[in-house]
Design a protein around this motif. Structure first.
Motif, short mmCIF file in Angstrom:
data_model
loop_
_atom_site.label_atom_id
_atom_site.label_comp_id
_atom_site.label_asym_id
_atom_site.label_seq_id
_atom_site.Cartn_x
_atom_site.Cartn_y
_atom_site.Cartn_z
N SER A 58 12.98 36.81 -46.95
CA SER A 58 14.32 36.24 -47.00
C SER A 58 14.25 34.88 -47.68
O SER A 58 13.17 34.31 -47.85
N VAL A 59 15.41 34.40 -48.04
CA VAL A 59 15.50 33.07 -48.63
C VAL A 59 16.71 32.36 -48.03
O VAL A 59 17.74 32.99 -47.77
N THR A 60 16.54 31.09 -47.74
CA THR A 60 17.64 30.31 -47.19
C THR A 60 18.00 29.21 -48.18
O THR A 60 17.15 28.43 -48.60
N THR B 99 22.22 28.92 -45.83
CA THR B 99 22.66 30.33 -45.81
C THR B 99 21.46 31.23 -46.11
O THR B 99 20.75 31.02 -47.10
N THR B 100 21.26 32.23 -45.25
CA THR B 100 20.09 33.10 -45.40
C THR B 100 20.46 34.43 -46.06
O THR B 100 21.48 35.03 -45.73
N TYR B 101 19.64 34.82 -46.99
CA TYR B 101 19.81 36.10 -47.72
C TYR B 101 18.56 36.93 -47.46
O TYR B 101 17.45 36.46 -47.68
N GLN B 102 18.76 38.17 -47.04
CA GLN B 102 17.62 39.05 -46.77
C GLN B 102 17.13 39.72 -48.05
O GLN B 102 17.92 40.04 -48.94
N SER C 5 21.25 42.44 -52.33
CA SER C 5 20.39 41.28 -52.09
C SER C 5 20.47 40.36 -53.29
O SER C 5 20.98 40.74 -54.35
N TYR D 298 10.89 32.48 -47.56
CA TYR D 298 10.08 32.98 -46.44
C TYR D 298 9.21 34.15 -46.90
O TYR D 298 9.68 35.28 -47.00
N PRO E 116 8.34 28.17 -44.39
CA PRO E 116 8.73 28.65 -45.72
C PRO E 116 8.08 27.85 -46.83
O PRO E 116 7.65 26.72 -46.63
N ASN F 122 8.93 25.71 -49.94
CA ASN F 122 10.11 24.88 -50.17
C ASN F 122 10.25 24.52 -51.62
O ASN F 122 9.27 24.17 -52.25
#
Ligand SMILES: *[C@@H]1O[C@H](CO)[C@@H](O)[C@H](O)[C@H]1NC(C)=O
Ligand SMILES: *[C@@H]1O[C@H](CO)[C@@H](O)[C@H](O)[C@H]1NC(C)=O
Ligand SMILES: *[C@@H]1O[C@H](CO)[C@@H](O)[C@H](O)[C@H]1NC(C)=O
Ligand SMILES: *[C@@H]1O[C@H](CO)[C@@H](O)[C@H](O)[C@H]1NC(C)=O
Ligand SMILES: *[C@@H]1O[C@H](CO)[C@@H](O)[C@H](O)[C@H]1NC(C)=O
Length: 309
Positions: free
Chosen positions: A26-28, A32-35, A46, A89, A152, A154
């Motif tokens: 995932s990425v935030t 806001t988190t995106y799977q 995605s 992540y 994560p 960064n």
């Protein structure tokens, strides 16, 4: 000084075992988190391009060095802005249930402007510029090891970047087998962004390259025969971090406009182009404490770790 091959030593202590590799789970972006999608699994909407396997890309000329193994365009694009904080992540195992398993080698981030929306952009011939590079965090630990405890990777979007659609390419290179040519494990991943604002920053033509193309199998930083023989002098592969990323003027010229910036202090990270450090292993289960030359010592700051194969 004692010459000691730590790889051989640890090979003896920890017989090679096949451990899981991994992917971006995932990425935030600014909270806001995106799977992401499971490699080779079902494809849900995605912003992260799906790869076909958790295994690494091997070889600097591999076409999958672009966005990960057999990566396919993703359906969505995430909104971001100059200075957006991106947390990537990286997870381990075929379904991402495990922590990232590797801890030796750099984390780098690149970007390229998409022609049109990134959701339909073929990045095969994209020209990428580097926005960050992280290598050794201390004399004996790599930033990559933070991923092993669920932290994560960064990166901050450059504060003066031109608006537009961009791919963000997050790349881990795991060097635990890079004592042989071709041993480096590449884990690239691409995240589709639409960046707002009114920035003017862009890379110089001398700061971009293609994947494959940016790397060779034999350059320092990818073929690292002395990775277990301190002191480590790590040289990041690829171009330098683009000057506009931390330029003094806050504005860059367009790609191809000539006159590369002379600025040398362009890295947004504590790591410059190379580092000279002693490499020390993680906690030894034997409790052996040895000094320079052998480089095993108890390391209490984080949970016990060891070089992973
Ligand atoms: C990548 O795609 C090619 C072509 O479809 C296929 O032959 C290969 O097995 C794939 N590789 C992996 C690791 O999934
Ligand atoms: C992307 O472009 C390359 C080079 O032009 C081409 O070989 C490849 O098939 C294209 N991929 C897709 C998914 O269209
Ligand atoms: C990412 O940032 C967080 C928060 O600042 C930090 O705890 C973590 O160590 C960073 N991760 C890496 C891989 O450097
Ligand atoms: C580290 O490696 C780089 C590139 O090979 C070289 O230019 C530099 O002199 C080295 N530094 C040290 C301290 O060995
Ligand atoms: C940019 O460079 C300046 C001068 O070297 C430094 O003080 C500053 O911390 C850098 N900013 C970032 C984000 O790295």
């Amino acid at each position: 000084m004692i010459t000691f091959n730590i790889a051989s030593f640890l090979f003896f202590l920890f017989p090679v075992s096949v451990l899981a590799h991994g992917f971006v789970g995932s990425v935030t972006i600014d909270g806001t988190t995106y799977q992401g999608n499971i490699p080779g699994g079902t494809t849900n909407p995605s912003v992260i391009r799906q790869v076909s396997t958790i295994d690494p890309v091997k070889g600097a000329t591999n076409p999958s060095l672009n966005c990960g193994m057999n990566a396919t365009e993703a359906s969505d694009v995430a909104n971001a802005n100059p200075s957006s904080q991106i947390l990537i992540y990286w997870v381990g195992g075929s379904t991402g249930d495990s922590n990232w398993p590797h801890n030796v080698g750099p984390i780098m981030h690149y970007m390229t402007k998409c022609s049109g929306s990134c959701s339909s952009y073929n990045s095969t011939n994209a020209e990428w510029f580097k926005i960050s590079e992280l290598g050794l965090e201390t004399s004996d630990t790599w930033y990559q090891a933070n991923l092993d405890v669920k932290e994560p990777a960064n990166v901050t979007i450059p504060s003066n970047i031109q608006p537009g659609d961009y791919l963000l390419r997050s790349e881990i290179i795991s060097l635990q087998l890079a004592v042989s040519v071709g041993g480096a494990e590449f884990y690239p991943a691409c995240i589709q962004l639409s960046i707002g604002g009114s920035g003017t920053g862009a890379p110089q033509s001398s700061e971009v390259c293609r994947f494959p193309g940016c790397y060779t199998d034999t350059e320092a930083g990818i073929y690292t025969p002395n990775i277990y023989n301190p002191p480590i002098n790590y040289t990041f592969p690829g171009p330098p971090v683009a000057a506009f990323v931390n330029g003094s003027s806050g504005s860059g010229s367009s790609s191809g406009s000539g006159t590369p910036s002379a600025a040398a202090t362009t890295s947004p990270t504590p790591s410059a182009g190379s580092q000279t450090c002693k490499l020390v292993s993680r906690s030894s289960p034997t409790g052996i404490v040895v000094k320079r030359g052998m480089n095993l010592r108890t390391h209490k700051r984080r949970p016990a770790r060891r070089w992973r194969y």
